[in-house]
Design an enzyme around this catalytic site. Structure first.
Site, PDB file in Angstrom:
ATOM      1  N   GLU A 268       0.910  -1.323   0.215  1.00 22.63           N
ATOM      2  CA  GLU A 268      -0.047   0.126   0.104  1.00 22.63           C
ATOM      3  C   GLU A 268       0.486   1.417   0.224  1.00 22.63           C
ATOM      4  OE1 GLU A 268      -2.692  -0.267  -0.178  1.00 22.63           O
ATOM      5  OE2 GLU A 268      -3.630  -1.573  -0.061  1.00 22.63           O
ATOM      6  N   ARG A 272       0.396   3.508  -3.399  1.00 26.97           N
ATOM      7  CA  ARG A 272      -0.642   5.169  -2.770  1.00 26.97           C
ATOM      8  C   ARG A 272       1.055   5.728  -2.405  1.00 26.97           C
ATOM      9  NH1 ARG A 272      -5.988   3.793   0.091  1.00 26.97           N
ATOM     10  NH2 ARG A 272      -5.637   1.182  -0.284  1.00 26.97           N
ATOM     11  N   ASP A 401      -5.010  -9.863  -8.335  1.00 29.65           N
ATOM     12  CA  ASP A 401      -5.081  -8.793  -9.345  1.00 29.65           C
ATOM     13  C   ASP A 401      -4.072  -8.504 -10.281  1.00 29.65           C
ATOM     14  OD1 ASP A 401      -5.461  -7.538  -7.011  1.00 29.65           O
ATOM     15  OD2 ASP A 401      -6.714  -6.703  -6.849  1.00 29.65           O
ATOM     16  N   GLU A 535     -12.662   0.283  -9.334  1.00 24.68           N
ATOM     17  CA  GLU A 535     -12.048  -0.858 -11.017  1.00 24.68           C
ATOM     18  C   GLU A 535     -13.536  -0.757 -11.787  1.00 24.68           C
ATOM     19  OE1 GLU A 535     -11.726  -1.300  -7.624  1.00 24.68           O
ATOM     20  OE2 GLU A 535     -10.248  -1.801  -6.930  1.00 24.68           O
TER      21      GLU A 535
HETATM   22  C1  DMJ Z   1      -6.778   0.622  -5.220  1.00 24.65           C
HETATM   23  O1  DMJ Z   1      -5.562   0.967  -3.708  1.00 24.65           O
HETATM   24  C2  DMJ Z   1      -5.606  -0.255  -5.451  1.00 24.65           C
HETATM   25  O2  DMJ Z   1      -5.760  -0.197  -6.416  1.00 24.65           O
HETATM   26  C3  DMJ Z   1      -5.384  -1.695  -6.232  1.00 24.65           C
HETATM   27  O3  DMJ Z   1      -4.749  -2.489  -6.278  1.00 24.65           O
HETATM   28  C4  DMJ Z   1      -6.298  -2.237  -4.788  1.00 24.65           C
HETATM   29  N1  DMJ Z   1      -7.363  -1.711  -5.334  1.00 24.65           N
HETATM   30  C5  DMJ Z   1      -7.739  -0.587  -4.745  1.00 24.65           C
HETATM   31  C6  DMJ Z   1      -9.217   0.023  -4.608  1.00 24.65           C
HETATM   32  O4  DMJ Z   1     -10.234  -0.467  -4.217  1.00 24.65           O
END
Ligand code: DMJ
Length: 643
Positions: A268, A272, A401, A535
């Site tokens: 994260e 971010r 993902d 998404e």
């Molecule tokens: C985001 O922080 C990013 O896209 C992450 O890869 C997974 N999804 C969250 C938001 O839903």
């Protein structure tokens, strides 16, 4: 040996001789005259000795080593041709004029030392006159100066690198009035989210828009690192909210500090913070973002100190101690976490000239390449101690993902030079299509989850990003199946739109089923929430860019209106707990990704394509745009001076 003068005269032991005032009165009455005389004699001899010492002892300053900066004053005066020698800081002088000159010099120095002492004494006296608070304030000012100085040293500019070709940083203003109005509405929503965070949650990671106070989750530990500020920066920039951008920049410059005793999620923080800072740097050219990104990356590196080099999920930013989530299969690290570092880390190596970041992510890749994959699928869990897979669960949604996303984007970001990454992506997608992608009875294409040889017919909101990924990877696909993948992207976009359309609020649930007569609908209560996730809108935007089918703008607008209607509160935007309920309750969290991703993708959906064109920019998984690096065929580790 005993001093004769101290021998007892009367055969009685005298108390030890003390010149202190109390020694004499006590015994005076009992002493005989002769004893008194002897004592007087001793006393006068002692006083004479003291005077003698004072007047006749040699001047010790001649032998003093001048090491309080005085050498600087003395040494230039030493004329070695006249016999003066400087021996390791001691000065040995010649005769005659030199001696005279030297005495003058010493006198001058003595005066200076005396004057300095007097000055210091005066200052100390002045200090003592001040109140406690005044002294405290002075100490604080001094402390601040030291901190500023350290910061200045810490923030010394990194070696300059030629910036990549930064194309498409423009307003992207659409000519069509209707589209322009829609875009303005998205900008207004961004302002509402930002202003409320600014007012009620400033400096905290996120905002509680109903309680109107700061909020944080365990991914940020107990830190207050202004996640919303960093995540929102590039969206503010793109939208032309420059005052807000500057406020954010100022906060980062003054307050963003990574030496905090806090255990954070490596993934994260990477997507971010590092992603956000790097994008802000490329867009604005402000050095501070690059410096902060590099400082932070240094704090994440200890997470890679595992027996295999697969990083821990969490790391304490201060101690560097890492560990994994308690819930992850037998102490495993998560595929979507350790597999979603590549883009940012390659950029860090590019910007610093230090291959350490690049080597870390390439090591992960090499390790994965060597491993057996059940049915060609990558399980979500990998143990960083043993290097073995954990449970055989595979997902294109949560836990898996962005690993697939980053394989494709590593290739795109390298100007399509990183063919190894493209091959890994193609192989993985082939296995996913074979084992995880199905059509429902009602004709909806969905991506299920693979659990120990069994397909669960459930799709997550998170999985909906894959529609955009398939479209983005269509060009350059194996056997030239571009049309096929674009079509697959469109089908996923359609299914995800259905998951929105089949709810009361027209917002999508967290997970939806294709089972037991149910299609694209959440069944379990704890899967009915919508937490401002991006998404589905992300996929609409990619599909729009590749097809210009107006339905994607239409679907995006439906989602924007629903968010504004059901998630907007006076203190910002909140997630809702049940998208099937006509009177929803709020979760009272304004997620930082709402500003980073959801609103950015919506804004781009209603902008011209020449704003951040996809040939030149690759968006990280948190929607932070990073420029394509034209690194030719050079691998960074072979040539660390590739910059
Ligand atoms: C985001 O922080 C990013 O896209 C992450 O890869 C997974 N999804 C969250 C938001 O839903």
């Amino acid at each position: 040996m005993t001093t004769p003068a101290l021998l007892p005269l009367s055969g009685r032991r005298l108390p030890p001789l003390s010149l202190g005032a109390s020694a004499f009165p006590h015994h005076r009455a009992t002493l005989r005259l002769s004893e008194k005389f002897i004592l007087l004699l001793i006393l006068s001899a002692f006083i004479t000795l003291c005077f003698g010492a004072f007047f006749f002892l040699p001047d010790s300053s001649k032998h003093k080593r001048f090491d309080l900066g005085l050498e600087d004053v003395l040494i230039p005066h030493v004329d070695t041709s006249k016999g003066d020698k400087n021996l390791g800081g001691f000065l040995i002088h010649g005769q005659g004029h030199d001696e005279h000159r030297h005495r003058e010099e010493e006198e001058r120095l003595r005066n200076k030392i005396r004057a300095d002492h007097e000055k210091a004494l005066e200052e100390a006296k002045e200090k003592l006159k001040k109140s406690r608070d005044e002294i405290k304030a002075e100490i604080q000012t001094e402390k601040n100066k030291v901190v500023q100085e350290l910061k200045r040293k810490d923030s010394k500019p990194l070696p300059p690198v030629p910036l990549p070709n930064l194309i498409g940083i423009n307003s992207g203003e659409p000519a069509d009035l209707d589209i322009r109005e829609k875009r303005n509405k998205i900008k207004e929503m961004m302002k509402h989210a930002w202003d409320n965070y600014r007012q009620y949650g400033w400096g905290h990671n996120e905002l509680k828009p109903i309680a109107r106070k700061g909020h944080s989750t365990n991914i940020f530990g107990n830190s207050q690192m202004g996640a919303t500020i960093v995540d929102a920066l590039d969206t503010l920039y793109i939208m032309g909210l420059h005052d807000e951008f500057r406020e954010g920049q100022e906060w980062i410059d003054r307050n963003l500090d990574f030496s905090v005793n806090s255990e954070v999620s490596v993934f994260e923080v990477n997507i971010r913070f590092i992603g956000g800072l790097l994008a802000a740097y490329y867009l604005s050219g402000q050095e501070v973002f690059k410096i902060k990104a590099v400082q932070l990356a240094g704090k994440l590196l200890p997470a890679f100190n595992t027996p295999t080099g697969i990083p821990w999920a969490m790391v304490n930013l201060k101690s560097g101690v890492g560990r994994n989530w308690g819930w992850a299969s037998a102490g495993s690290s998560i595929l979507a976490e350790f597999g979603t570092l590549h883009m940012e880390f390659v950029h860090l190596s590019y910007l610093t000239g230090d291959p350490v970041y690049y080597n870390k992510v390439m090591h992960i890749r090499k390790l994965l390449q060597k491993m057996d994959r059940p049915n060609g699928l990558y399980p979500n869990y990998l143990n960083p101690r043993t290097g073995r897979w954990g449970q055989h669960h595979t997902s294109v949604g949560g836990l898996g993902d962005s690993f697939y996303e980053y394989l494709l984007k590593a290739w795109l970001m390298s100007d399509k030079m990183d063919t190894e990454a493209r091959k890994m992506y193609d192989d993985a997608i082939e296995a996913i299509e074979k084992h995880l992608i199905r059509k429902s009875n009602g004709g909806l294409t969905f991506i299920g989850e693979w659990k120990n040889g069994h397909l669960e017919r459930k799709m997550g909101h998170l999985t909906c990003f894959a529609g955009g990924m398939f479209a983005l990877g269509a060009d350059g696909s194996r056997d030239d199946k571009a049309g096929h993948y674009l079509q697959l992207g469109a089908e996923i976009a359609h299914t995800c739109h259905e998951s929105y359309d089949r709810t009361t609020l027209k917002l999508g649930p967290e997970a939806f089923k294709f089972d037991g007569g149910v299609e694209a609908v959440a069944v379990r209560q704890n899967e009915k929430y919508y937490i401002l996730r991006p998404e589905v809108i992300e996929t609409y935007w990619y599909m729009w860019r590749f097809t210009h089918d107006p339905k994607y703008r239409q679907w995006g607008w439906e989602a924007a209106q629903a968010i504004d209607k059901y998630c907007r509160v006076s203190g910002g935007f909140s997630g809702v707990k049940d998208v099937y309920s006509s009177s929803p309750t709020y979760d009272d969290v304004q997620q930082s990704f709402f500003l980073a991703e959801t609103l950015k993708y919506l804004y781009l959906l209603f902008s011209n394509d020449d704003l951040l064109p996809l040939d030149n920019w690759v968006f990280n998984t948190e929607a932070h745009p990073l420029p394509v690096l034209h690194l030719a065929n050079t691998t960074l580790s072979e040539n660390p001076s590739y910059r």
